[in-house]
Scaffold this active site. Structure first.
Site, PDB file in Angstrom:
ATOM      1  N   PRO A 178       1.347  -2.109  -1.594  1.00 52.51           N
ATOM      2  CA  PRO A 178       1.216  -2.611  -2.950  1.00 52.51           C
ATOM      3  C   PRO A 178       0.325  -1.802  -3.887  1.00 52.51           C
ATOM      4  O   PRO A 178      -0.872  -1.748  -3.709  1.00 52.51           O
ATOM      5  CB  PRO A 178       0.652  -4.023  -2.746  1.00 52.51           C
ATOM      6  CG  PRO A 178       0.118  -4.063  -1.382  1.00 52.51           C
ATOM      7  CD  PRO A 178       0.620  -2.876  -0.622  1.00 52.51           C
ATOM      8  N   GLU A 179       0.937  -1.186  -4.868  1.00 52.69           N
ATOM      9  CA  GLU A 179       0.207  -0.691  -6.032  1.00 52.69           C
ATOM     10  C   GLU A 179       0.564  -1.637  -7.170  1.00 52.69           C
ATOM     11  O   GLU A 179       1.198  -2.672  -6.941  1.00 52.69           O
ATOM     12  CB  GLU A 179       0.592   0.768  -6.332  1.00 52.69           C
ATOM     13  CG  GLU A 179       0.144   1.719  -5.228  1.00 52.69           C
ATOM     14  CD  GLU A 179       0.302   3.204  -5.590  1.00 52.69           C
ATOM     15  OE1 GLU A 179       0.085   3.553  -6.758  1.00 52.69           O
ATOM     16  OE2 GLU A 179       0.646   3.993  -4.702  1.00 52.69           O
TER      17      GLU A 179
END
Length: 293
Positions: A24-25
């Site tokens: 997750p960015e």
DNA sequence: CTTTGCACCTGTTGGC
DNA sequence: TGCCAACAGGTGCAAA
């Protein structure tokens, strides 16, 4: 057909998942927020199951008592944090490096690394899975913006507060390499290891260049390309999410067209010379030595 | 104040 | 095939 299958078939409860991104960015967290939002807002919480409290920080023992009986009013994202707001406070969730959230029938058997369930009155649940346990689930009463973890964060890259002028001012007198500078969440939030490399490629800037050596024109270009790549990734995330609703596979990044990340040795899409891989601050960086100066 | 390196964890991959 | 080292997308913190 079991009762559960019947309920699923009748769409009384969602089939499954939303947003099982493994890395997750910002775009993945945003996609997660959008994915879970319609399934959690105005839902009353009836139980909280903590199977393993050992996340980055221990899941507070009081979390269940804070949540049960509440209904979630809004789902927001700030940086890479998810904020589930309810009348008496906010549930903060960070996915770390390996976390994901799914909406499931509450009776779905938990598997390894399924650490926390937030169970709703309609017998669905929001389930956190996080193999590496770098994620967090915390309670915050009062203004979440004042929370220790949020208060020092820089501007949202897709907001008004982030542009070339801001970036130019922020980079002055900063000697650190621009790539590491971009990943500093106190400067701008949400840009992680992938999108830092990608944005610098699009802007034609060498990731090793000192931040204060970036010109004003380059700062404008860089701010623009950061916005572009994040918008693009969010759009792709939306596509991915749609395509995967009802399945149970990890989505990952395979639909995302990356120019340099993970492409060591491959020809640069712009000039054909080999993409290089280096280490900066114990993280991999990918770039084209010809196109990025 | 800025910058650097470590630490937290588990799972996967690639080389021997 | 098995073993082991290296690496993985984040980020707070201590130390320089």
């Amino acid at each position: 057909m079991t009762a559960l299958q019947e309920r699923r078939a009748n769409f009384l409860i969602p089939l499954t998942i939303y947003a099982t991104f493994t890395m997750p960015e910002l775009p993945e967290v945003e996609t997660t927020a959008r994915g879970i939002r319609p399934h959690v807002v105005e839902k009353k919480i009836t139980a909280v199951i903590v199977r393993d409290a050992r996340l980055r920080w221990p899941v507070p023992k009081e979390l269940p008592q804070h949540l049960v009986g509440n209904a979630i009013e809004h789902v927001e994202r700030r940086a890479k944090y998810l904020l589930l707001r309810m009348p008496s406070g906010t549930l903060l969730i960070h996915l770390g490096m390996s976390g994901n959230l799914r909406i499931l029938p509450a009776d779905t058997p938990a598997q390894t690394h399924d650490h926390v369930d937030v169970v709703f009155a309609d017998h669905t649940c929001l389930r956190l899975r996080d193999p590496r346990r770098f994620g967090a689930m915390l309670w915050c009463d009062g203004d979440p913006g004042a929370h220790k973890l949020l208060r020092a964060l820089g501007p949202e890259p897709l907001g008004e507060g982030f542009d070339g002028d801001y970036l130019f001012r922020a980079t002055r007198k900063r000697k650190v390499a621009i790539k590491q500078f971009l990943m500093n969440q106190n400067i701008v939030v949400g840009v992680g290891n992938i999108y830092a490399s990608e944005a610098l490629f699009l802007a034609g800037i060498n990731p090793r260049r000192a931040a204060d050596k970036i010109t004003k024109v380059q700062c404008s270009r860089l701010a623009l390309e950061i916005k572009n790549i994040l918008h693009y990734a969010i759009a792709q995330g939306g596509t991915t999410l749609r395509d995967f609703v009802g399945s149970n596979g990890d989505t990952g990044y395979f639909q995302l067209k990356l120019n340099v990340y993970g492409k060591e040795g491959a020809p640069c899409p712009r000039c054909g010379s080999a993409i290089m891989q280096i280490r900066q601050g114990q993280r991999s960086t990918f770039y084209c030595g010809q196109c990025q100066k």
